[in-house]
Design an enzyme around this catalytic site. Structure first.
Site, PDB file in Angstrom:
ATOM      1  N   LYS A 170      31.730 -59.355 -15.405  1.00 49.48           N
ATOM      2  CA  LYS A 170      31.714 -60.480 -16.218  1.00 49.48           C
ATOM      3  C   LYS A 170      32.858 -61.437 -15.986  1.00 49.48           C
ATOM      4  CE  LYS A 170      31.223 -58.098 -20.133  1.00 49.48           C
ATOM      5  NZ  LYS A 170      31.248 -56.994 -19.667  1.00 49.48           N
ATOM      6  N   ARG A 227      44.497 -46.086 -13.287  1.00 49.21           N
ATOM      7  CA  ARG A 227      44.735 -46.904 -14.574  1.00 49.21           C
ATOM      8  C   ARG A 227      43.525 -46.430 -15.677  1.00 49.21           C
ATOM      9  NH1 ARG A 227      42.998 -52.580 -12.270  1.00 49.21           N
ATOM     10  NH2 ARG A 227      41.247 -52.139 -13.495  1.00 49.21           N
ATOM     11  N   ARG A 278      33.178 -45.852 -22.980  1.00 49.31           N
ATOM     12  CA  ARG A 278      33.166 -47.086 -23.095  1.00 49.31           C
ATOM     13  C   ARG A 278      31.674 -47.510 -22.823  1.00 49.31           C
ATOM     14  NH1 ARG A 278      36.755 -49.685 -19.165  1.00 49.31           N
ATOM     15  NH2 ARG A 278      35.980 -51.617 -19.944  1.00 49.31           N
ATOM     16  N   ARG A 331      37.113 -45.545  -6.916  1.00 43.37           N
ATOM     17  CA  ARG A 331      38.249 -46.198  -7.308  1.00 43.37           C
ATOM     18  C   ARG A 331      39.418 -45.374  -7.519  1.00 43.37           C
ATOM     19  NH1 ARG A 331      37.440 -51.025 -11.070  1.00 43.37           N
ATOM     20  NH2 ARG A 331      35.580 -51.263  -9.907  1.00 43.37           N
ATOM     21  N   ARG A 355      29.749 -58.752 -30.080  1.00 47.56           N
ATOM     22  CA  ARG A 355      29.552 -57.304 -29.695  1.00 47.56           C
ATOM     23  C   ARG A 355      28.497 -56.510 -30.280  1.00 47.56           C
ATOM     24  NH1 ARG A 355      33.741 -55.404 -26.396  1.00 47.56           N
ATOM     25  NH2 ARG A 355      35.771 -56.477 -26.501  1.00 47.56           N
TER      26      ARG A 355
END
Length: 193
Positions: A13, A139, A150, A127, A88
């Site tokens: 997005k 990260r 999430r 990653r 949301r």
């Protein structure tokens, strides 16, 4: 062009929003950025948000909608805006619909980037492995366990927003698993209709 981009974390997005901003000359609106700006500016809604945030509470839908109402009236939104990360929840989507109707506006498009959760997770895991192999630090948002949480939260709270927009005939979809340039082409085609 008034647009909402929907999709889970990692769907692209942000990448597509940046391209749409450039193409249409409209801002991407982040609720977090808007909240901080309203607090800093000391607007009436910003002062309400500041009080809630300082007490450690979550900012209510009413306050967030108030901040969006103020923000979309600013000059840089005259040609439109992109909402990414909002709404949301279905309640927020309904409140946004009511707000826009009150202002005599509507949405030009609500587009969902359809993705495969398994492939997204594999990308995040890859990653993370590549970062560690290169001697770097992973990260927080590239941590596979955090990403799984999430993603679960997205499916529980935010995925129903797609159903809401589908039920009122506003939802369009594109294949978010396609290469970035192909996703952009699909978005262009959807937005041209």
């Amino acid at each position: 062009m008034r647009l909402i981009l929907l999709g889970p974390p990692g769907a692209g997005k942000g990448t597509q929003s940046a391209r749409l901003e450039q193409k249409y000359g409209i801002p991407q609106l982040s609720t977090g950025d808007m909240l901080r700006a309203a607090v800093k500016a000391g607007t009436p809604v910003g002062l309400k948000a500041k009080a809630v945030m300082e007490s450690g509470g979550l900012v209510s839908d009413e306050i967030v909608i108030g901040i969006i109402a103020d923000r979309i009236d600013e000059a840089d939104c005259a040609k439109g805006f992109i909402l990414d990360g909002f709404p949301r929840t279905v309640a927020q989507a309904e409140a946004l619909t009511a707000l826009l109707k009150q202002k005599g506006r509507g949405l030009d498009a609500v587009v969902e980037l359809l993705v495969d959760d398994g492939i997204l997770l594999a990308r995040i895991e890859g990653r993370a492995r590549d970062t560690v192999a290169a001697g770097g630090t992973v990260r927080a948002d590239d941590n596979p366990e955090a990403f799984k949480k999430r993603l679960a939260q997205y499916h529980e709270q935010t995925a129903p927003v797609s159903g809401y927009y589908k039920s009122i005939g506003e939802l369009r979809t594109v294949d978010g698993m396609a290469p970035i340039d192909e996703v952009t082409k699909q978005l262009d085609a959807v937005l041209a209709k």
